[in-house]
Scaffold this motif. Structure first.
Motif, PDB file in Angstrom:
ATOM      1  N   HIS A  77       0.852  -1.181  -0.118  1.00  0.00           N
ATOM      2  CA  HIS A  77      -0.043  -0.097   0.003  1.00  0.00           C
ATOM      3  C   HIS A  77       0.944   1.304   0.048  1.00  0.00           C
ATOM      4  N   ILE A  78       0.632   2.271  -0.914  1.00  0.00           N
ATOM      5  CA  ILE A  78       1.451   3.416  -1.166  1.00  0.00           C
ATOM      6  C   ILE A  78       0.180   4.503  -1.079  1.00  0.00           C
ATOM      7  N   ASP A  79       0.267   5.670  -0.137  1.00  0.00           N
ATOM      8  CA  ASP A  79      -0.763   6.680  -0.393  1.00  0.00           C
ATOM      9  C   ASP A  79       0.084   7.921  -0.510  1.00  0.00           C
ATOM     10  N   ARG A 102      -6.032   9.329  -2.596  1.00  0.00           N
ATOM     11  CA  ARG A 102      -5.082   8.768  -3.623  1.00  0.00           C
ATOM     12  C   ARG A 102      -4.138   8.035  -3.041  1.00  0.00           C
ATOM     13  N   HIS A 103      -4.319   6.744  -3.790  1.00  0.00           N
ATOM     14  CA  HIS A 103      -3.204   5.725  -3.144  1.00  0.00           C
ATOM     15  C   HIS A 103      -2.954   4.685  -4.257  1.00  0.00           C
ATOM     16  N   ALA A 104      -2.082   3.759  -4.191  1.00  0.00           N
ATOM     17  CA  ALA A 104      -1.535   2.781  -4.969  1.00  0.00           C
ATOM     18  C   ALA A 104      -1.752   1.214  -4.193  1.00  0.00           C
ATOM     19  N   ALA A 287       0.288   9.345  -5.566  1.00  0.00           N
ATOM     20  CA  ALA A 287       1.095   8.222  -4.628  1.00  0.00           C
ATOM     21  C   ALA A 287       2.097   7.499  -5.280  1.00  0.00           C
ATOM     22  N   GLU A 288       3.322   7.605  -4.791  1.00  0.00           N
ATOM     23  CA  GLU A 288       4.455   7.100  -5.497  1.00  0.00           C
ATOM     24  C   GLU A 288       5.730   7.096  -4.324  1.00  0.00           C
TER      25      GLU A 288
END
Length: 288
Positions: A77-79, A102-104, A287-288
């Protein structure tokens, strides 16, 4: 202790059908199809996905909550608020998208991530709440053992313990593991709409002893005029060794919604505004 008055039964049941996807996605099935959200209220949909890194890069959400259970593989998880974590099998992540998330979500390295993602509605007066992420690691969720099995509680007050997940809209989520021929009475508030999903094995559920095997889904009867403080009972019996099911429940919100793309609002004009806000950068950086 509350007495149990309402005995639950299976209202409807079906088996998930899967479709192969284009790489890096692998396979998808709808546990709860989105076109039946009114029946599932407060739940909107649940997707079962197998995927590799690159399937769900940076993307926005608004107006609802997600509850992601990792079945197998690792999920990263990345936000865009600086959050980053890796979830292992049996872990759960909760997100309140609220005003603007906003996430990945991605597989890790060469892992095939296998997840169940539930979309949980928000009432219109809470759609503008702050974005929240909470990871509930499997080992942190309390487990209650009984003869022939155990129940792990992620959310809600179940079997005398309280799950650690803290959601904007209260709901229950439990993982039940049963040996062959074991029986268990699952108690949830009588006014909660509820469903279960068979992850492994086979069960007989409810007053009708409806049989469900792996990949089986069942919605349950409930007392829609009931009391959230009054318990109801769902009887479950395992027909195979190593049976595992998930049971979700929540009180209906009873508002009309428009699920569209990555957003859930009450009106189409609000969906259009969400897209406009995202395109104007109001959701923040990627999100990176």
């Amino acid at each position: 202790m509350d007495e149990t008055h309402f005995k639950r039964d299976v209202k409807d049941s079906w088996y998930v059908k899967y479709n192969e996807m284009d790489f890096p996605a692998i396979q998808k099935g709808w546990v709860l199809p989105v076109d039946r959200w009114a029946e599932f209220d407060p739940f909107i949909l649940m997707a079962e996905d197998w995927f590799k890194k690159g399937t769900f890069p940076d993307h926005p959400h608004r107006g609802f909550q997600t509850v992601t259970y990792v079945v197998d593989g690792r999920l990263e998880h990345i936000d865009n608020g600086g959050g980053r974590d890796i979830l292992e099998p049996g872990d759960v992540q909760y997100m309140n998208a609220g005003w603007a998330a906003r996430h990945a979500e991605d597989g890790v390295e060469d892992d095939i991530a296998h997840t169940l993602q539930l979309w949980l509605n928000l009432p219109k007066n809470k759609r503008n709440t702050d974005t929240i992420y909470q990871n509930v690691y499997s080992e942190k969720a309390p487990v209650v053992s009984f003869e022939g099995g155990s129940i792990k509680v992620f959310s809600g007050s179940i079997a005398g313990v309280e799950g650690p997940l803290e959601s904007i809209v209260p709901f229950t989520l439990s993982e039940i593991n049963l040996a062959e021929d074991a029986e268990f009475s699952h108690h949830i508030p009588e006014n909660h709409n509820a469903f279960l999903y068979v992850l492994a094995g086979s069960i007989s559920a409810g007053t009708s002893s409806t049989q469900l095997n792996k990949h089986g889904v069942a919605t349950l009867t409930y007392n829609d005029k009931g009391n959230e403080h009054q318990s109801s009972e769902l009887k479950i019996r395992s027909n195979q060794r190593q049976t595992k099911i998930l049971v979700y429940s929540g009180a209906p919100i009873r508002e009309n919604i428009v699920p569209y793309g990555p957003f859930v609002m009450n009106k189409m004009d609000e969906i259009k505004q969400a897209y406009l806000d995202f395109n104007q950068g109001k959701f923040g950086p990627p999100a990176e």
